[in-house]
Structure formats: C-alpha cells, structure tokens
Design a protein around this motif. Structure first.
Motif, short mmCIF file in Angstrom:
data_model
loop_
_atom_site.label_atom_id
_atom_site.label_comp_id
_atom_site.label_asym_id
_atom_site.label_seq_id
_atom_site.Cartn_x
_atom_site.Cartn_y
_atom_site.Cartn_z
N LEU A 167 0.84 -1.21 -0.01
CA LEU A 167 0.10 0.17 -0.13
C LEU A 167 0.74 1.12 0.04
O LEU A 167 1.61 1.80 1.03
CB LEU A 167 -0.82 -0.10 1.18
CG LEU A 167 -1.75 -1.19 1.30
CD1 LEU A 167 -2.59 -1.04 2.63
CD2 LEU A 167 -2.81 -1.14 0.23
N GLU A 168 0.95 1.94 -1.04
CA GLU A 168 1.70 3.02 -1.21
C GLU A 168 1.02 4.46 -1.04
O GLU A 168 1.35 5.48 -0.83
CB GLU A 168 2.44 3.16 -2.49
CG GLU A 168 3.61 2.21 -2.74
CD GLU A 168 4.37 2.54 -3.99
OE1 GLU A 168 4.26 3.35 -4.74
OE2 GLU A 168 5.59 1.63 -4.22
N ALA A 169 -0.52 4.29 -0.98
CA ALA A 169 -1.39 5.47 -0.81
C ALA A 169 -2.09 4.87 0.44
O ALA A 169 -3.66 4.51 -0.12
CB ALA A 169 -2.00 5.62 -2.27
N PRO A 170 -2.00 4.44 1.32
CA PRO A 170 -2.61 4.29 2.34
C PRO A 170 -3.99 4.99 2.68
O PRO A 170 -5.08 4.39 3.03
CB PRO A 170 -1.96 3.91 3.66
CG PRO A 170 -0.71 5.07 3.56
CD PRO A 170 -0.68 5.04 1.95
N GLN A 171 -3.89 6.21 2.49
CA GLN A 171 -5.10 6.98 3.09
C GLN A 171 -6.15 6.88 1.72
O GLN A 171 -7.17 6.99 2.01
CB GLN A 171 -4.53 8.60 2.72
CG GLN A 171 -3.52 9.06 3.77
CD GLN A 171 -2.31 8.84 3.34
OE1 GLN A 171 -1.83 8.58 2.16
NE2 GLN A 171 -1.37 9.10 4.07
N ARG A 176 -1.38 2.48 -5.64
CA ARG A 176 -0.71 3.91 -5.78
C ARG A 176 -1.30 4.81 -6.73
O ARG A 176 -2.35 4.51 -7.37
CB ARG A 176 0.84 3.59 -6.03
CG ARG A 176 0.83 3.08 -7.83
CD ARG A 176 2.25 3.17 -8.31
NE ARG A 176 2.32 2.42 -9.51
CZ ARG A 176 1.98 3.23 -10.88
NH1 ARG A 176 1.61 4.25 -10.73
NH2 ARG A 176 2.31 2.58 -11.83
N MET A 177 -0.81 6.20 -6.34
CA MET A 177 -1.51 7.06 -7.48
C MET A 177 -0.71 6.90 -8.66
O MET A 177 0.30 6.51 -8.84
CB MET A 177 -1.42 8.41 -6.93
CG MET A 177 -1.74 8.57 -5.56
SD MET A 177 -3.53 7.96 -5.05
CE MET A 177 -4.74 9.24 -6.20
N ALA A 214 -11.21 -4.96 -1.69
CA ALA A 214 -10.53 -3.85 -1.06
C ALA A 214 -11.54 -2.65 -0.57
O ALA A 214 -12.75 -2.68 -0.89
CB ALA A 214 -9.62 -3.12 -1.99
N PHE A 215 -11.01 -1.66 0.48
CA PHE A 215 -11.68 -0.87 0.87
C PHE A 215 -11.05 0.40 0.35
O PHE A 215 -9.79 0.70 0.61
CB PHE A 215 -11.87 -0.94 2.27
CG PHE A 215 -12.35 0.64 2.90
CD1 PHE A 215 -13.89 1.09 2.50
CD2 PHE A 215 -11.53 1.59 3.30
CE1 PHE A 215 -14.43 2.06 3.00
CE2 PHE A 215 -12.33 2.82 3.89
CZ PHE A 215 -13.58 3.08 3.73
N PHE A 216 -11.69 1.25 -0.54
CA PHE A 216 -11.24 2.51 -0.92
C PHE A 216 -11.94 3.76 -0.18
O PHE A 216 -13.21 3.58 -0.12
CB PHE A 216 -11.43 2.51 -2.40
CG PHE A 216 -10.41 1.43 -3.21
CD1 PHE A 216 -9.34 1.43 -3.37
CD2 PHE A 216 -11.32 0.60 -4.03
CE1 PHE A 216 -8.48 0.42 -3.75
CE2 PHE A 216 -10.65 -0.43 -4.59
CZ PHE A 216 -9.41 -0.62 -4.43
N ASP A 217 -11.29 4.70 0.01
CA ASP A 217 -11.86 5.90 0.56
C ASP A 217 -12.81 6.74 -0.34
O ASP A 217 -12.37 6.91 -1.52
CB ASP A 217 -10.74 7.09 1.12
CG ASP A 217 -11.44 8.17 1.58
OD1 ASP A 217 -11.69 7.97 2.80
OD2 ASP A 217 -11.47 9.14 1.05
N ALA A 234 -4.14 2.95 10.82
CA ALA A 234 -4.31 4.47 11.26
C ALA A 234 -5.28 5.17 10.26
O ALA A 234 -5.74 6.35 10.36
CB ALA A 234 -3.09 5.19 11.19
N ASP A 235 -5.42 4.73 8.98
CA ASP A 235 -6.24 5.32 7.83
C ASP A 235 -7.39 4.76 7.74
O ASP A 235 -8.02 5.33 6.82
CB ASP A 235 -5.26 5.41 6.74
CG ASP A 235 -4.05 6.04 6.48
OD1 ASP A 235 -4.02 7.17 6.77
OD2 ASP A 235 -2.90 5.36 6.19
#
Length: 796
Positions: free
Chosen positions: A210-214, A282-283, A339-342, A401-402
């Motif tokens: 995970l390079e974009a954990p937020q 990642r982005m 997956a869970f995506f914001d 944390a995210d």
C-alpha cells in the motif's frame, strides 16, 4: 438498483404482497422507480426434451422434432437453428396461451407447416416476454426436469423492483442491505449471509504493497489455482444477475458480480499468470496509459488511484479492471481481490474518464470498511463450487491508522420527542435502533450512547438517529399537529412615519424608485465618501462590484448616467436601502433614503416652462419628507461641505444635534469625471431620524384676534434666517405663533456686507386679547436679543 423480489424474500419474507412491499420501501426513503415482471403472462408451457430433430421434407430452414413432455411424445415443426436432439427447452403444448407481439394473447393450436403436422411450439425467450433474445429457442440446463411447469422451474412469477437510492444510502446497494431494511420495517427475521472461512489447500500468496494508504487503507487478496473458467455458471446465479441488470460473462466474473449484489462489496479477479512482481496500490503518474477491459485506452491523471504490478497499472482502483490481466477462458490461476477505498479518493474519477461502473457507484457512496474479508471468503466458496481449484490463504495489507474510526453518537430522549412532536417510548427507540444494527448503551436517564455500524456512513450526528426513528416508525404514522404560536397584534406607532409613506410622498413629487447594487467600484466609492473606508469583498463578482457601499449616491448617480446616455434629460430617482459603515471589527448596517435629481423643473409640455431644477427645489422636496411626521420644525439645514457636493451648494441636515444627512449639488469635478449633463442635485437621509414623528395633540382654537408687528433688521449677509428666527422665537414670549420672512434687501442704504431682513411676528392669546404694552415689550425683547446675539440693528 434493480433486484429480484424472490431473491429478497430468500433473506426476509414479510407477510405482505409485492405492492405492499414497494409502498413500504418507498415510504422508508428508498424510492421505487419501477416494477416489472420477469416474464409476460403465459400458461401451458413446460420443460420439453427434443428426442429427435430431422430436416423438414419440404423446407430447408425447418426441422421436424420429436418432443417429450415426460409422458408423451409430440411432433413439432421448428425453425430455430439451435434445435437439436438432447436439448431441453421451453415447450408450449396445444392449448397453451402465449403473449402476442401486439399485446393480445394467442392460443397454440394444431397446425400444418408445409404439409407437416405440428403439435405445439418450441419457444424463444422473447416469445415468452422474458427478454428480446430471438437467436434461437431457449436452452435449459441438462438436469431440467422434463414436464415441469416452466414458470415454476424458472421462477418466472418473480418481480424485478428498481429502487432509486439517494447518495447517502450506499448501505442499501446490496440485497443484504435491502433485506436488513425490510426486516426492520416489518419486525421480521433476516437470514443474513454467512461466509465461513475457506481452509487453504495451498500456501501460495501474492504480495500487496500500500503506497497510498489514505486512499486504500485495506486490501485483501487470495490466490486460487487450477480453476476451470470454461465451467458453466449455475442457472440460479445467471437469473439473479440478469434480474439485477447484469449480463453473465464467465463464472469468475459472475461470482464477483454476484457478491457485489449480495453483500455490496465490489471485487475483481486478475489472471495470476499475467501479473508480474507484486501488487502495488498507488496514485497514477500523469498521462500513464491503461487499456481497460472494454478495450478503451485511457491516459490516467495524478489523482487517479490505480492497482499496479511490476509492469505498470493493471486496474483503475474501484472503477475498472485492465485488459492485460483480465481473466479469460484460458486462465487457470487467479488472484482475487477485495479492498476498501476511501470514497473521496474514488468520487468523480470515473466521470472524469466518461465511465460509470457498479463498483465506482458503490465506492463513491461508501462501502462497509469491515466487509472485505467476509466478501472474499464468500466469493472463494462460490468459485470453488463452480470452477473448482485450490485456494491459498487470505492475505491482508492494512493501514489501521487510515481506516475509518468507530463512531459514537449521543441520543437524548427529550430531543427525540421534541423533533418528532410526540412521546416515543424509550423501549421503541431502543428496539428500532437495535434492529437497524446500532448498539445502544444507556449512560444517563433518557440518554444513550449509540455505536454506529461500519456500513452506515450517513449517521454521524443526533438528528441522523432521529431521522432513522421517524423513517422506521413511519412518516405517515407520525402525529399531525397544527403549529401554535402567540401572534399578538403589534402596536401601531402613530408617531412613526412608514417607509411606504415616504415612498408615496416622493412618487407624488415625480420621483421613480430605483434599486441599485450594494456592491460598488472602490474608486467611485472614494469619490463620494472620504470619511469611511469601505469594506472590501473577499470574492467580488467583478472589479466594479468590489466593495460594500457606504452611501447610496454612487449607485444612483450611475443609474442617472445610464439614463442620460439613453436620451433621458429629466430624471428624478430615489432609493431606500442600507449603507454599510465600518466600525472597528464590526459593521453598521444603516437604513437610508437617497435621491438624485436633474433636468427641468416641470415635465415637458406646452404649458411648462424651461427652468431647470435648482437647489431650492430639491430642498423643498426634502422638507416635504421631513414634515410628514409633523416634526418639520425639528430639522435644520446648516451650510456644510461634503466631498461629493458643490462647496457653495451643500448643506448638512440636523435634528436636535444629530446629523440626519446631506443635500446639495454634485461637485463639478465629479460631474465632469462621470460625463453628466446639467446640474445634478443629491440628498441622503437616515431613515430612523426621518421616521420619528410627533403624536398630534388637539389644542383649543382661540376666539381672540391675532396681533402682528413687522420689523426690519440689518445683519451680516452670511447670517441665516434660521438663526434670526430661532433667536426671535426664544425672546418673543410664550404666545408667539409665527415668525415670517417677507423681504430680503441688499443695496442702496445698506452697507456692503450686510443685508436687511423684514420679519413678520404674530401673537395670539388663547383666552384674551393681548394689549399694546405686552406686544411692545415682546418686540423690544426681540430687538435687544438680536442685537446682542447676532449683531443685528434695527433698520431706520
């Protein structure tokens, strides 16, 4: 979202009919757009088996088939290209009633086709109103029971319900979510899907970074080897997908779509052998290319979240998979993801590429962030049953944390009763919220701490909970109460001059009411007011509307300029409104009335003169306004300079020491800057001081005669009559009625710098006639006071 009523009733089956269910869902805030039948009404159609299919002797495109209904054999002539021995299909026997293309039903009868008898009909899907497919007769499963009623075998008495969900109810974008709602509304038990963990048969895993954990705080994956993608998807799954508007593709894709509809968790499957390196979330890089599953090539943006491997992007996260790693019928090993995506990371991204998918629709609204492991276990179990294979252990990449945090909301019983306007029992509150999946803990009398489940993104504050209570209780069950309010009559202030009276007065004098913008250009503002620094707007519409006005004059003068530029020469405008005066960190909003006048004194006409309006005309207009409340004598016009007015034609209007406003001619330099024609006159008054009138009082009329004396005094030419009038009135005694100026003279006999004012003073006693001594004493007192206070002398 479309769903099958029968599928819903497998999870929850309340004792209400279809229309009752639809009405109930709609009243709960999940509006139903449409209800449609899975198939048209027909009867007499059974599962038939073609035993023999031979060429028609008299037609190249027809076949003569022997069809069994399980008891008898029938000869049927059929033109479908896929009719063949061993096929089980829909068989309409003689006497069956089918829907016609014109909306009228027709009955199957014995017939002859090219001299060959036909005892029935083999049906395509469109002939039964099941779809528009007419490529051939229906092909049923090999284990379909011959002779069974087709409607019962395929559950064709089912209804498809289309629900139009609001964006906040992403939790209902699944059959489980809808079942939960229906169960709550009917107090009915719900058979929630259980997904037991599948024991791994192999140890194979695939690394995820995970390079974009937020944007993606949780990614769950599983390797499944030795699958048979050529296997057929079960009919029950195909039907459920079709009735939800999703076409069957292959068993792997069908299972991921099925879990999406069943649980609400979007999933994707990669061909494991086409992935290189490891999975990286990642982005995207700007302009990074990706070919999607539908063959469309897109150039990604920096704000697009992607699933990538060692070769580059393989999917747009939460939106669309890539063609290069897609599962095909030749695939043997797959990598299943959940997956869970914001929601913020996905919102709007699909639309920016002209896309809209079932996955993006759900991720944009919010997916249960605790659902991913259950979904992958459910999908694994289904896949192993359909395509076989060996499953590896579930791997999870997570950034705790995210992840969204657990939410707790305080609910007060008193607030519930206040907003719903009736006493809802505490037991009912607890029951409704518990059935909705919320957990309650009583922390004080009439106060609960409510824990919100992960699938309810829309509940964050107390009123959200109260809305849920009202929704489930039933909006139509809430009591109807007429609002009550104390509405006493407002006292009529007789001394108050209304704005309507002021407007009517000015309209009667030939003015027209204008409405101008409260925002004006900063440079123009400074030309009209050098006392206040106008408040600047943080985000002005334009440079011409950059500051808040401290005077109405700039807007009125611009309106006058606009009219003059359109050949209007006689203009009289007024406006009532607010001016905005800075006062430290605060701002005073003051109501004023202002006017602008130019052009002829009288309207154009054959009897009208050519005289132009002057300062005293406008002064008369203002005096008429000030006299509306019967307190005209309270106002004084005092010569005073103003930055926007002509130095020799400007006055400040005062009332008992307070500044009411200004009146005068527009400053010549300002008039030239604006390119105005002729003399322009302005006035602006504080409304609160103009509106304060006097309550009229009756005084008995005197029946005794008035006494008048005239006198002429010489004063400095700069002295105003108002000062002379006030001085005379103060010293002429209590019975003075009026001081009149009837002549002003300068010239021969009057020294330079002086002027003669002829005054008429009138006295009247209420109960007797004043004698000569009283009048003479008053005159002497006035002459003495004028001499002492104003330097006046009696003219010989």
């Amino acid at each position: 979202m479309k769903f099958s009523e029968k599928w819903l009733r497998e999870l929850v089956n309340p004792e209400i009919d279809t229309q009752g269910l639809v009405d109930q869902i709609t009243m709960a805030g999940l509006e139903v757009d449409e209800i449609e039948s899975v198939a048209s009404d027909f009867s007499g159609v059974v599962v038939g088996e073609i035993l023999l299919a031979e060429q028609h002797p008299n037609a190249d495109k027809l076949q003569v088939c022997k069809v069994s209904d399980g008891n008898e054999e029938f000869q049927v002539v059929c033109g479908a290209p896929n009719a063949r021995a061993g096929l089980k299909t829909a068989f309409a026997k003689v006497g069956a009633v089918l829907p016609g293309p014109d909306g009228k039903d027709f009955k199957i009868k014995k017939a002859k086709l090219r001299q060959v008898e036909s005892l029935g009909m083999l049906c395509a899907e469109d002939e039964l109103g099941m779809s528009e497919d007419h490529g051939g007769i229906m092909e049923l499963a090999a284990d379909a029971p011959v002779g069974a009623c087709l409607r019962e075998y395929l559950d064709l008495n089912d209804k498809i319900i289309d629900v139009d969900l609001t964006p906040n109810r992403g939790d209902c974008l699944s059959i489980t979510g809808l079942a939960r709602e229906v169960g709550v509304l009917n107090k009915a038990p719900v058979s929630f899907i259980e997904a037991e963990a599948v024991a791994p048969a192999i140890d194979d895993t695939f690394e995820v970074v995970l390079e974009a954990p937020q944007a993606c705080p949780r990614y769950v994956g599983r390797v499944i080897r030795n699958v048979n993608v050529k296997a057929a998807t079960p009919r029950w799954m195909v039907d459920k997908l079709a009735r939800s508007g999703i076409r069957s593709i292959d068993p792997v894709v069908d299972v991921t779509n099925y879990v999406l509809l069943e649980l609400g968790q979007p999933m994707h499957a990669f061909d494991l052998n086409k992935l290189s390196g490891n999975i990286v979330v990642r982005m995207a890089q700007q302009e990074e290319p990706l070919t999607l599953l539908d063959g469309q090539e897109v150039k990604l943006n920096e704000d697009t979240l992607v699933i990538a491997d060692g070769s580059g992007p393989v999917a747009m996260a939460g939106i669309f998979g890539g063609e290069a790693t897609g599962v095909t019928t030749d695939s043997t090993d797959i990598f299943l993801e959940s997956a869970f995506f914001d929601p913020i990371a996905i919102a709007g991204r699909a639309r920016s590429f002209g896309l809209h998918t079932d996955s993006s629709h759900r991720f944009e609204r919010g997916v249960d962030w605790q659902l991913q492991r259950k979904a992958i276990e459910r999908a694994t179990a289904l896949l192993l049953d359909i395509v076989g294979g060996d499953a590896g252990p579930v791997t999870e990449a997570v950034s705790e944390a995210d992840l969204p945090s657990d939410r707790q909301v305080i609910l007060r019983h008193a607030k519930v009763n206040s907003l719903l306007a009736f006493e809802m029992p505490a037991e009912e509150i607890e029951e409704i919220l518990t059935r909705l999946g919320l957990q309650l803990e009583s922390t004080a009398a009439g106060v609960w701490t409510v824990s919100v489940p992960a699938y309810r993104f829309d509940i964050s504050i107390e009123v959200d909970l109260i809305e849920e209570l009202a929704r489930v209780y039933g909006y139509n069950n809430l009591p109807v109460r007429t609002p009550k309010a104390s509405m006493p009559l407002k006292p009529n202030q007789e001394s108050l001059v209304t704005v309507q009276q002021i407007r009517r007065n000015l309209i009667a004098q030939g003015y027209q009411e204008a409405i101008t913008y409260s925002f004006i250009e900063a440079g123009l503002q400074k030309k009209f007011d050098d006392q206040y620094e106008a408040v600047a707007l943080a985000n002005p519409i334009s440079a011409e509307m950059a500051v808040m006005r401290t005077s109405i004059w700039p807007g009125l003068v611009k309106a006058l300029q606009y009219n003059q530029n359109r050949q209007q020469s006689r203009i009289r405008l007024f406006e009532t409104g607010q001016r905005f005066l800075p006062n430290g960190e605060e701002m005073i909003q003051e109501n004023v009335i202002a006017g602008v006048v130019c052009g002829g004194r009288d309207p154009e006409g054959w009897t009208a003169g050519k005289t132009q309006v002057d300062f005293f005309d406008v002064k008369a207009h203002v005096e008429s306004l000030l006299a509306l409340g019967g307190a005209g004598d309270d106002f004084r016009f005092v010569a005073q300079k103003h930055v926007a007015l002509h130095p020799g034609q400007s006055a400040q209007i005062e009332r008992q020491g307070e500044v009411v406003g200004y009146i005068g001619a527009l400053h010549p330099s300002l008039q030239a800057d604006l390119g105005l024609n002729g003399n322009v006159y302005l006035f602006e008054l504080r409304l609160d001081l103009v509106q304060q009138g006097r309550l009229p009082r009756f005084s008995e009329l005197s029946k005794f005669p008035e006494s008048r004396r005239d006198l002429a005094v010489i004063v400095d030419e700069s002295q105003s009559f108002e000062a002379v009038r006030q001085c005379a009135a103060e010293h002429a005694g209590e019975f003075l009625n009026e001081v009149t100026l009837f002549d002003v003279y300068q010239g021969q006999g009057i020294e330079v710098g002086r002027k003669s004012l002829a005054l008429g003073l009138t006295w009247q006693h209420p109960s007797r006639t004043l004698n000569e001594e009283e009048i003479s004493g008053a005159i002497d007192s006035v002459i003495s006071a004028l001499g002492k206070e104003l330097g006046a002398t009696l003219r010989e």
